[in-house]
Design a protein around this motif. Structure first.
Motif, PDB file in Angstrom:
ATOM      1  N   ILE A 109       3.642  11.338   8.292  1.00  0.00           N
ATOM      2  CA  ILE A 109       4.370  10.204   7.725  1.00  0.00           C
ATOM      3  C   ILE A 109       5.700  10.674   7.142  1.00  0.00           C
ATOM      4  CG2 ILE A 109       4.327   8.426   5.941  1.00  0.00           C
ATOM      5  CD1 ILE A 109       1.281   8.346   6.271  1.00  0.00           C
ATOM      6  N   ALA A 110       5.662  11.811   6.425  1.00  0.00           N
ATOM      7  CA  ALA A 110       6.885  12.359   5.839  1.00  0.00           C
ATOM      8  C   ALA A 110       7.891  12.743   6.923  1.00  0.00           C
ATOM      9  CB  ALA A 110       6.549  13.570   4.970  1.00  0.00           C
ATOM     10  N   VAL A 111       7.422  13.347   7.993  1.00  0.00           N
ATOM     11  CA  VAL A 111       8.306  13.741   9.095  1.00  0.00           C
ATOM     12  C   VAL A 111       8.972  12.510   9.712  1.00  0.00           C
ATOM     13  CG1 VAL A 111       8.299  14.596  11.468  1.00  0.00           C
ATOM     14  CG2 VAL A 111       7.209  15.934   9.665  1.00  0.00           C
ATOM     15  N   THR A 112       8.185  11.477   9.963  1.00  0.00           N
ATOM     16  CA  THR A 112       8.733  10.257  10.550  1.00  0.00           C
ATOM     17  C   THR A 112       9.821   9.661   9.667  1.00  0.00           C
ATOM     18  OG1 THR A 112       6.646   9.761  11.674  1.00  0.00           O
ATOM     19  CG2 THR A 112       8.162   7.925  11.334  1.00  0.00           C
ATOM     20  N   ALA A 113       9.567   9.631   8.351  1.00  0.00           N
ATOM     21  CA  ALA A 113      10.553   9.079   7.421  1.00  0.00           C
ATOM     22  C   ALA A 113      11.844   9.897   7.433  1.00  0.00           C
ATOM     23  CB  ALA A 113       9.970   9.024   6.011  1.00  0.00           C
ATOM     24  N   ALA A 114      11.713  11.213   7.466  1.00  0.00           N
ATOM     25  CA  ALA A 114      12.896  12.071   7.465  1.00  0.00           C
ATOM     26  C   ALA A 114      13.698  11.924   8.757  1.00  0.00           C
ATOM     27  CB  ALA A 114      12.485  13.525   7.263  1.00  0.00           C
ATOM     28  N   LEU A 115      13.013  11.848   9.885  1.00  0.00           N
ATOM     29  CA  LEU A 115      13.708  11.738  11.171  1.00  0.00           C
ATOM     30  C   LEU A 115      14.510  10.443  11.267  1.00  0.00           C
ATOM     31  CD1 LEU A 115      10.981  13.113  13.609  1.00  0.00           C
ATOM     32  CD2 LEU A 115      13.173  14.189  13.039  1.00  0.00           C
ATOM     33  N   GLU A 116      14.058   9.414  10.573  1.00  0.00           N
ATOM     34  CA  GLU A 116      14.799   8.159  10.582  1.00  0.00           C
ATOM     35  C   GLU A 116      16.159   8.289   9.876  1.00  0.00           C
ATOM     36  OE1 GLU A 116      12.106   5.437   8.756  1.00  0.00           O
ATOM     37  OE2 GLU A 116      10.956   5.091  10.589  1.00  0.00           O
ATOM     38  N   LYS A 117      16.345   9.376   9.113  1.00  0.00           N
ATOM     39  CA  LYS A 117      17.592   9.571   8.370  1.00  0.00           C
ATOM     40  C   LYS A 117      18.525  10.586   9.035  1.00  0.00           C
ATOM     41  CE  LYS A 117      16.291   6.618   5.348  1.00  0.00           C
ATOM     42  NZ  LYS A 117      16.949   5.283   5.314  1.00  0.00           N
ATOM     43  N   LEU A 118      18.226  10.963  10.258  1.00  0.00           N
ATOM     44  CA  LEU A 118      19.128  11.866  10.980  1.00  0.00           C
ATOM     45  C   LEU A 118      20.543  11.281  11.011  1.00  0.00           C
ATOM     46  CD1 LEU A 118      16.924  12.987  14.014  1.00  0.00           C
ATOM     47  CD2 LEU A 118      17.949  14.504  12.302  1.00  0.00           C
ATOM     48  N   GLY A 119      21.528  12.124  10.708  1.00  0.00           N
ATOM     49  CA  GLY A 119      22.914  11.681  10.732  1.00  0.00           C
ATOM     50  C   GLY A 119      23.417  11.121   9.421  1.00  0.00           C
ATOM     51  N   THR A 120      22.533  10.979   8.416  1.00  0.00           N
ATOM     52  CA  THR A 120      22.973  10.492   7.114  1.00  0.00           C
ATOM     53  C   THR A 120      23.794  11.576   6.415  1.00  0.00           C
ATOM     54  OG1 THR A 120      20.957   9.150   6.926  1.00  0.00           O
ATOM     55  CG2 THR A 120      22.185   9.563   4.885  1.00  0.00           C
ATOM     56  N   PRO A 121      24.887  11.223   5.775  1.00  0.00           N
ATOM     57  CA  PRO A 121      25.740  12.240   5.140  1.00  0.00           C
ATOM     58  C   PRO A 121      25.027  13.001   4.027  1.00  0.00           C
ATOM     59  CG  PRO A 121      26.921  10.154   5.364  1.00  0.00           C
ATOM     60  CD  PRO A 121      25.491   9.871   5.696  1.00  0.00           C
ATOM     61  N   PHE A 122      25.444  14.258   3.848  1.00  0.00           N
ATOM     62  CA  PHE A 122      24.997  15.039   2.697  1.00  0.00           C
ATOM     63  C   PHE A 122      25.752  14.530   1.471  1.00  0.00           C
ATOM     64  CE2 PHE A 122      25.320  18.339  -0.435  1.00  0.00           C
ATOM     65  CZ  PHE A 122      24.087  18.978  -0.420  1.00  0.00           C
ATOM     66  N   SER A 123      25.014  14.364   0.394  1.00  0.00           N
ATOM     67  CA  SER A 123      25.635  13.950  -0.873  1.00  0.00           C
ATOM     68  C   SER A 123      24.949  14.714  -2.000  1.00  0.00           C
ATOM     69  CB  SER A 123      25.473  12.437  -1.090  1.00  0.00           C
ATOM     70  OG  SER A 123      26.003  12.058  -2.349  1.00  0.00           O
ATOM     71  N   TRP A 124      25.717  15.519  -2.711  1.00  0.00           N
ATOM     72  CA  TRP A 124      25.175  16.330  -3.802  1.00  0.00           C
ATOM     73  C   TRP A 124      24.529  15.417  -4.852  1.00  0.00           C
ATOM     74  CZ3 TRP A 124      24.660  21.512  -4.401  1.00  0.00           C
ATOM     75  CH2 TRP A 124      24.313  21.976  -5.665  1.00  0.00           C
ATOM     76  N   GLY A 125      23.221  15.625  -5.083  1.00  0.00           N
ATOM     77  CA  GLY A 125      22.491  14.799  -6.040  1.00  0.00           C
ATOM     78  C   GLY A 125      22.015  13.470  -5.477  1.00  0.00           C
ATOM     79  N   GLY A 126      22.257  13.218  -4.195  1.00  0.00           N
ATOM     80  CA  GLY A 126      21.872  11.943  -3.587  1.00  0.00           C
ATOM     81  C   GLY A 126      20.437  11.934  -3.101  1.00  0.00           C
ATOM     82  N   GLY A 127      19.863  10.758  -3.073  1.00  0.00           N
ATOM     83  CA  GLY A 127      18.513  10.586  -2.550  1.00  0.00           C
ATOM     84  C   GLY A 127      17.534  10.134  -3.616  1.00  0.00           C
ATOM     85  N   ALA A 128      16.652   9.206  -3.240  1.00  0.00           N
ATOM     86  CA  ALA A 128      15.631   8.671  -4.134  1.00  0.00           C
ATOM     87  C   ALA A 128      14.485   8.165  -3.266  1.00  0.00           C
ATOM     88  CB  ALA A 128      16.217   7.537  -4.983  1.00  0.00           C
ATOM     89  N   PRO A 129      13.348   7.800  -3.876  1.00  0.00           N
ATOM     90  CA  PRO A 129      12.245   7.252  -3.075  1.00  0.00           C
ATOM     91  C   PRO A 129      12.636   6.018  -2.273  1.00  0.00           C
ATOM     92  CG  PRO A 129      11.443   7.884  -5.240  1.00  0.00           C
ATOM     93  CD  PRO A 129      12.934   8.031  -5.279  1.00  0.00           C
ATOM     94  N   THR A 130      13.673   5.328  -2.716  1.00  0.00           N
ATOM     95  CA  THR A 130      14.124   4.137  -1.996  1.00  0.00           C
ATOM     96  C   THR A 130      15.053   4.449  -0.825  1.00  0.00           C
ATOM     97  OG1 THR A 130      15.918   3.897  -3.605  1.00  0.00           O
ATOM     98  CG2 THR A 130      13.888   2.658  -4.025  1.00  0.00           C
ATOM     99  N   GLY A 131      15.574   5.683  -0.769  1.00  0.00           N
ATOM    100  CA  GLY A 131      16.480   6.040   0.317  1.00  0.00           C
ATOM    101  C   GLY A 131      17.725   6.752  -0.177  1.00  0.00           C
ATOM    102  N   ALA A 132      18.777   6.708   0.640  1.00  0.00           N
ATOM    103  CA  ALA A 132      20.030   7.372   0.297  1.00  0.00           C
ATOM    104  C   ALA A 132      20.688   6.687  -0.897  1.00  0.00           C
ATOM    105  CB  ALA A 132      20.971   7.355   1.497  1.00  0.00           C
ATOM    106  N   THR A 133      21.322   7.487  -1.743  1.00  0.00           N
ATOM    107  CA  THR A 133      22.026   6.958  -2.918  1.00  0.00           C
ATOM    108  C   THR A 133      23.348   7.692  -3.098  1.00  0.00           C
ATOM    109  OG1 THR A 133      21.063   8.561  -4.469  1.00  0.00           O
ATOM    110  CG2 THR A 133      19.798   6.546  -4.070  1.00  0.00           C
TER     111      THR A 133
END
Length: 240
Positions: A109-133
């Motif tokens: 399940i974790a792998v599937t969730a991560a693969l859905e975010k391929l191509g999302t920009p790197f952001s220092w301190g970004g990310g939460a249970p809800t998604g990119a921030t």
């Protein structure tokens, strides 16, 4: 794909006392062949055709040429036919209903969730249970994930809470040997003898998905023989 159904209408009333003692045999409705081989009512017909019982043999009806021979049932034992186009339910083997597939493992399940975010920009301190921030510091103007933000997001979809710090994630879950890695395990790199400075999510076959650095995007990388990541590999954990 759902299909419309035309339920058969009620039978016509008997025209004489002689006929009422027997059930009028119902011939199948006019049918048209469908691509799946099923038979459906021809347009414009709301009730099936009915054949007239023979006067000499009141307990039998003339069978339709397009259907197998059928004896007219006694009124006391009349069987109600299902609506046209709908077959009676057939019990599964052993009389049990088919069971649903078992839920996937948490790591999958974790792998599937991560693969859905391929191509999302790197952001220092970004990310939460809800998604990119939006991140912090140099990531304050970019919506995305940093390395630990991506892993905490992915594992949150499997119902596991992870801290938003690589060093803390390194102490969460149980340690896993390199030869025992499974998809979803966390891979840690760098930091010398202190806390690791980078984390990725194992995909299998020597690959990981991770958020590498500012200016980059979430991507897949072969770490197992990478001249950069392999020497910096610190170990792996399996969140629980």
């Amino acid at each position: 794909m759902p299909t419309s159904e035309n339920p058969a209408g009620p039978s016509e009333p008997s025209r004489s006392p002689e006929v009422s003692s027997t059930a009028a045999s119902q011939s199948p409705p006019s049918t048209t062949a469908t691509s799946t081989g099923a038979l459906q009512n021809a347009p414009g017909q709301s009730t099936p055709d009915q054949s007239t019982p023979s006067q000499s043999t009141p307990d039998q009806s003339t069978p339709s040429q397009n259907a197998p021979d059928q004896n007219t049932p006694n009124l006391k034992h009349t069987t109600t036919l299902p609506p046209s186009g709908k077959s009676p339910a057939t019990p599964q083997s052993g009389g049990r209903r088919a069971t649903l597939e078992k839920p996937s493992k948490k790591g999958d399940i974790a792998v599937t969730a991560a693969l859905e975010k391929l191509g999302t920009p790197f952001s220092w301190g970004g990310g939460a249970p809800t998604g990119a921030t939006l991140g912090i510091g140099r990531g304050a103007h970019t919506t995305g994930f940093d390395c630990s933000g991506l892993t905490l997001y992915a594992w949150s979809k499997a119902g596991v809470h992870l801290a938003h710090y690589t060093g803390t994630q390194f102490r969460q879950g149980r340690r896993v040997a390199l030869k025992d890695l499974r998809p979803g395990d966390l891979l840690f790199f760098g930091g010398g003898k202190g806390d690791p400075t980078h984390v990725g999510l194992y995909l299998g076959h020597g690959l990981m998905i991770h958020a590498p650095k500012t200016g980059d995007v979430v991507r897949k990388t072969r770490f197992i023989d990478s001249p950069y990541y392999r020497p910096r590999y610190r170990g792996a954990t399996r969140p629980t």
